[in-house]
Enzyme design. Structure first.
Site, mmCIF file in Angstrom:
data_model
loop_
_atom_site.group_PDB
_atom_site.id
_atom_site.type_symbol
_atom_site.label_atom_id
_atom_site.label_comp_id
_atom_site.label_asym_id
_atom_site.label_seq_id
_atom_site.Cartn_x
_atom_site.Cartn_y
_atom_site.Cartn_z
ATOM 1 N N ALA A 108 -13.624 3.391 37.484
ATOM 2 C CA ALA A 108 -12.273 3.162 38.247
ATOM 3 C C ALA A 108 -11.742 1.697 38.195
ATOM 4 O O ALA A 108 -12.492 0.617 38.325
ATOM 5 C CB ALA A 108 -12.409 3.134 39.796
ATOM 6 N N LYS A 185 -7.843 -6.902 32.766
ATOM 7 C CA LYS A 185 -8.942 -6.504 32.135
ATOM 8 C C LYS A 185 -10.197 -7.641 31.854
ATOM 9 O O LYS A 185 -11.116 -7.384 31.914
ATOM 10 C CB LYS A 185 -8.871 -5.266 31.044
ATOM 11 C CG LYS A 185 -8.061 -4.162 31.493
ATOM 12 C CD LYS A 185 -8.807 -3.373 32.557
ATOM 13 C CE LYS A 185 -9.950 -2.590 31.900
ATOM 14 N NZ LYS A 185 -10.618 -1.472 33.027
#
Length: 371
Positions: A108, A185
């Site tokens: 997720a 990220k």
């Protein structure tokens, strides 16, 4: 055929594209975060077919029915996943979610493509990952596998793209043109490694860095990457910009996560996950050449770079692609191949299987489901 000999494996597992044969169940409970997502759903299927007990998190328990239906549609028999409610933005629920688990596969995360300018991607990505890791370490989980992104291993400058990036390369988050998604990220993955290094516990960490994730769909909701193919088929892309993607099939990505979860030698490693690079024009041509009338609306018109740059001033989707204009970053996936015997499908197969599944499910706007 792949033969796997792992300390956690109690059977000889044969895998032939699309066919899984289990002669005996495995031991172990795996938590998959984000089970209602594209990768999360396929991860649940892959783990159940390998004989694991699977628990998954959803933000809203109302999503349980759709996830169960999707998993069942893939021929998974026996007990399906169990569900618990947990959100990356809050501490509540994570201790219960990881309790009794042997492994955690943390899928997720916010995606970021097309999000309005100013949307916070870093908070949910970094803080959510730390919540999962903290709970996992406290519960004594053996290994956590975190899904990062190739966006966290980008070469620093366009001129460096002739040399393939590998697990030693980290995206410069302060670099020119680095997207909010790539920044989130990268910082989330760095935070994960720092946390594990400081925890001094028994829990080990492995990260997987996939490219653009394609392949078949199994639910009514689709991801941003799959949505690119749906938009092309629906004629919603009037002209093709000069951008491209390193692509990985979702089924191969699942296999890589599972192998990284089990293999002792995968602890502490970053595995880059990509098959081939395709320009968006290549993807459009694949659809036109292989899908006949179903691809009649796929354009061959090209979008000049300056038009994309102008459009990016007021459109989020275009803004996301500006930094990608004309760039073809190269990534070295040899570590996954040598350590885990991972050999992904060609990107063309992932794209066409994606398109055919979208058509079959009636998920292309303006097209009727295939019979």
């Amino acid at each position: 055929m792949w033969r796997r000999n792992s300390a956690h494996t109690i059977e000889v597992h044969l895998f032939i594209r699309g066919l899984d044969v289990n002669t005996e169940a495995k031991e172990g409970v795996v938590l998959v975060t984000g089970g209602s997502g594209y990768v999360g759903g396929w991860m649940i299927v892959g783990l159940l077919k390998r004989g694991f007990k699977v628990r998954t998190t959803v933000r809203d328990i109302a999503r349980e029915a759709s996830v169960r239906a999707a998993v069942t549609s893939q021929g998974v028999s026996g007990d399906g996943p169990t569900f618990c409610v947990a959100d990356l933005s809050a501490d509540k629920g994570w201790a219960d979610a990881v309790s009794g688990c042997d492994f955690v596969v943390h899928v997720a995360s916010p995606m970021g493509e097309g999000e309005p300018k100013g949307t916070d991607l870093l908070g949910p990505a970094r803080d959510g990952t730390l919540r999962v890791l903290s709970a996992a370490v406290e519960a004594g989980v053996k290994r956590v596998v975190v899904t990062s992104s190739l966006a966290a291993a980008l070469p620093a400058r366009p001129g460096e793209e002739a040399v393939a990036s590998d697990g030693a390369v980290w995206t410069d988050v302060n670099g020119k043109g680095v997207s909010d998604y790539a920044r989130s990220k990268t910082l989330a993955e760095r935070a994960a490694w720092e946390f594990i290094q400081q925890s001094n516990g028994a829990t080990t960490l492995t990260t997987i860095l996939p490219g653009m994730i394609m392949g078949p769909v199994m639910k009514r909701s689709i991801s941003g990457s799959v949505g690119v193919v749906a938009r092309l088929l629906a004629g919603k892309v009037p002209a093709i910009p000069n951008v491209g993607f390193n692509i990985v099939d979702v089924r191969d990505l699942v296999e890589l996560h599972i192998e990284a979860m089990l293999a002792p030698q995968a602890a502490g490693q970053r595995f880059l996950a990509s098959s081939d690079f395709l320009w968006l024009g290549d993807i459009a041509r694949l659809l036109r050449e292989n899908l006949g009338d179903h691809a009649a609306k796929v354009t061959s018109r090209r979008l000049p770079d300056f038009i994309l740059r102008i459009t990016a001033l007021f459109q989020a989707d275009a803004r996301f692609m500006v930094s990608m204009i004309g760039r073809r970053p190269r990534f070295n996936t040899a570590l996954a191949s040598t350590l885990l015997d991972w050999h992904p499908r060609p990107a063309s197969v992932a794209v066409l299987d994606c398109a055919r599944s979208l058509l079959k499910a009636g998920l292309v706007p303006g097209s009727a489901p295939e019979s």
